[in-house]
Design a protein around this motif. Sequence first.
Motif, PDB file in Angstrom:
ATOM      1  N   GLU A  62       0.837  -1.189   0.000  1.00 31.27           N
ATOM      2  CA  GLU A  62       0.000   0.000   0.000  1.00 31.27           C
ATOM      3  C   GLU A  62       0.873   1.241   0.000  1.00 31.27           C
ATOM      4  O   GLU A  62       1.859   1.299   0.718  1.00 31.27           O
ATOM      5  N   GLY A  67      -2.638   4.187  -2.757  1.00 31.24           N
ATOM      6  CA  GLY A  67      -3.464   3.123  -2.203  1.00 31.24           C
ATOM      7  C   GLY A  67      -2.902   1.727  -2.417  1.00 31.24           C
ATOM      8  O   GLY A  67      -1.696   1.544  -2.648  1.00 31.24           O
ATOM      9  N   LEU A 225      -9.436  -1.103  13.545  1.00 34.62           N
ATOM     10  CA  LEU A 225      -9.238  -1.542  12.167  1.00 34.62           C
ATOM     11  C   LEU A 225      -8.341  -0.490  11.527  1.00 34.62           C
ATOM     12  O   LEU A 225      -8.755   0.657  11.378  1.00 34.62           O
ATOM     13  N   SER A 226      -7.084  -0.847  11.192  1.00 30.94           N
ATOM     14  CA  SER A 226      -6.242   0.206  10.626  1.00 30.94           C
ATOM     15  C   SER A 226      -6.429   0.323   9.122  1.00 30.94           C
ATOM     16  O   SER A 226      -6.030   1.306   8.515  1.00 30.94           O
ATOM     17  N   ARG A 227      -7.047  -0.679   8.498  1.00 33.52           N
ATOM     18  CA  ARG A 227      -7.348  -0.581   7.069  1.00 33.52           C
ATOM     19  C   ARG A 227      -8.439  -1.559   6.682  1.00 33.52           C
ATOM     20  O   ARG A 227      -8.513  -2.662   7.218  1.00 33.52           O
ATOM     21  N   ILE A 228      -9.286  -1.161   5.726  1.00 33.88           N
ATOM     22  CA  ILE A 228     -10.212  -2.100   5.101  1.00 33.88           C
ATOM     23  C   ILE A 228     -10.176  -1.818   3.613  1.00 33.88           C
ATOM     24  O   ILE A 228     -10.165  -0.669   3.183  1.00 33.88           O
ATOM     25  N   GLU A 229     -10.092  -2.873   2.836  1.00 32.91           N
ATOM     26  CA  GLU A 229      -9.955  -2.727   1.387  1.00 32.91           C
ATOM     27  C   GLU A 229     -10.806  -3.807   0.736  1.00 32.91           C
ATOM     28  O   GLU A 229     -10.809  -4.946   1.196  1.00 32.91           O
ATOM     29  N   SER A 230     -11.552  -3.448  -0.306  1.00 30.19           N
ATOM     30  CA  SER A 230     -12.308  -4.497  -1.003  1.00 30.19           C
ATOM     31  C   SER A 230     -11.661  -4.799  -2.342  1.00 30.19           C
ATOM     32  O   SER A 230     -11.081  -3.928  -2.977  1.00 30.19           O
ATOM     33  N   ARG A 231     -11.721  -6.055  -2.732  1.00 27.37           N
ATOM     34  CA  ARG A 231     -11.226  -6.491  -4.045  1.00 27.37           C
ATOM     35  C   ARG A 231     -12.313  -7.365  -4.652  1.00 27.37           C
ATOM     36  O   ARG A 231     -12.999  -8.096  -3.931  1.00 27.37           O
ATOM     37  N   PRO A 232     -12.497  -7.335  -5.979  1.00 23.49           N
ATOM     38  CA  PRO A 232     -13.519  -8.198  -6.582  1.00 23.49           C
ATOM     39  C   PRO A 232     -13.138  -9.678  -6.464  1.00 23.49           C
ATOM     40  O   PRO A 232     -11.957 -10.009  -6.508  1.00 23.49           O
ATOM     41  N   TYR A 240     -17.408  -9.343  -3.543  1.00 19.56           N
ATOM     42  CA  TYR A 240     -16.116  -8.829  -3.064  1.00 19.56           C
ATOM     43  C   TYR A 240     -15.451  -9.713  -2.019  1.00 19.56           C
ATOM     44  O   TYR A 240     -16.107 -10.465  -1.295  1.00 19.56           O
TER      45      TYR A 240
END
Lengths: 288, 288
Positions: A62, A67, A225-232, A240
């Motif tokens: 990241e 991002g 939660l220090s990060r949340i990321e979605s991926r298909p 997702y």
Amino acid sequence: MVISLAHLGPTGTNAETAAIAYAHWLEQQQGQKSILCPCPSIAQTLFAVAKGETQRAVVPVENSTEGSVATTLDTLWQLDDLKIQQELVLPISHALLSRGSSLEGIKTVYSHPQALAQCQSWLERHLPSVSLIPTNSTTEALSEINLQPTSGAIAAPRASKLYDLPILANHINDYPDNCTRFWVLERTPTTRGQSRVSLAFSVPENVPGVLVKPLEVLARRHINLSRIESRPTKRSLGEYLFFLDLEGSTENDCIPDALKELAGYTEVLKIFGSYSVVSFTQADIDRL
Amino acid sequence: MVISLAHLGPTGTNAETAAIAYAHWLEQQQGQKSILCPCPSIAQTLFAVAKGETQRAVVPVENSTEGSVATTLDTLWQLDDLKIQQELVLPISHALLSRGSSLEGIKTVYSHPQALAQCQSWLERHLPSVSLIPTNSTTEALSEINLQPTSGAIAAPRASKLYDLPILANHINDYPDNCTRFWVLERTPTTRGQSRVSLAFSVPENVPGVLVKPLEVLARRHINLSRIESRPTKRSLGEYLFFLDLEGSTENDCIPDALKELAGYTEVLKIFGSYSVVSFTQADIDRL
């Protein structure tokens, strides 16, 4: 035993800088020696460890401006047995390298799409009409442009010495606090001082609140939660995977509890590891 | 009045296909005529509408294999006055175009990074040792490679006729259901049949549960979240913006209520619009 470290090459990339910084740190902290193994892509860097060709891999996860590095997340989801051993945070400074003598003469600028994006405003202000050519790494085009005074490339200042190419403009990244997180991955993790847990999951079906449930499991225990990321999922539009970084350690009671409860609200849940974070300053990097 | 539609060019890109499909749909549904205005990048496509140079823009938002189009989200957050007027979903099929007569002769393949990524496994299976060269759009390299029989480019099958380049392999995308969502944006939105609401927000501080609160506001009202995506604020590593798509309409009572409550849990909240979705089939595209 010498540890082998896979990273994105060729020499002079920011991934190589991260691998060198990690190698120094390993030697200072644990007296552990290591060798660098450059790979042609991020996916191949991860496959090198998965196949046992190297012991560890250092990959970008990241960047603070651009991002997530999608290839890293997607490949990690596919590969079942890689665990995060350590996180490295490095300041990333970009320079324009060129054989040319002035900005006015530059017609073409080469670099990795992430680096071009991180210098977007600078390029619009100083070189509004040049052609921007994306490459597979920041250093891929450097040998070639050494012969073309109308071409430049965006790379780490360190690459200037390595490729004998002068710096035409330094610190051209749009945001001064430009940083990249790198993960050191291996097949069997060593558990040490831990400050973060990373995981990913798919959810059973697309109904209201399907993501709230897992997040409530964490919030109820005051886990940040220090990060949340979605991926298909790539199967169908609108499906997702979610990648989460939690503050804490699997040695802390509330995290194993949360992970157990999380399994009940997710379809597939993968825990990538519990690890600590080492941050390097620009001065640390300059000393390498 | 004829409506002007900005899109990523040059001719033959998937963004142009989306703009043509939308223009046909507009004419059939509303008797509205439009003209296409190709732009050199996605950001410039959005700026064209923001500056009033065109009336609407058609831009990709998300692909089912490769995920969000970061430039679209980042530019939309920067520009204050663009609203989503319509969503278009198009099947995306990729072909390898080349003057060469067989796959064996191909040494270099050009395309947009999203298209190269969507055909990754096919390329590894059929052309494991070629050089992959990223370009600014799927059609950028087509005029050039027409003179190079050892080069190929991944583009829409439609580009074959436009650039007089034969199809060497068709339907080479790794996932057969490869689709892209496009948004039609303008400065003053027209409210019509609405099925989705899109918004983005930053959160006040990085404390446990800061994202759960906004999600609970939606879950409590049984509002389905069809997508959540995080993007860096670019100020500092670990600070994010969240982009959400909700199922429903701002004409439905519970959504305006939720948006009002959401404002209390967010730092900056931007509502990009309430709009309907038009899905096109491959047969629709083939008829254009």
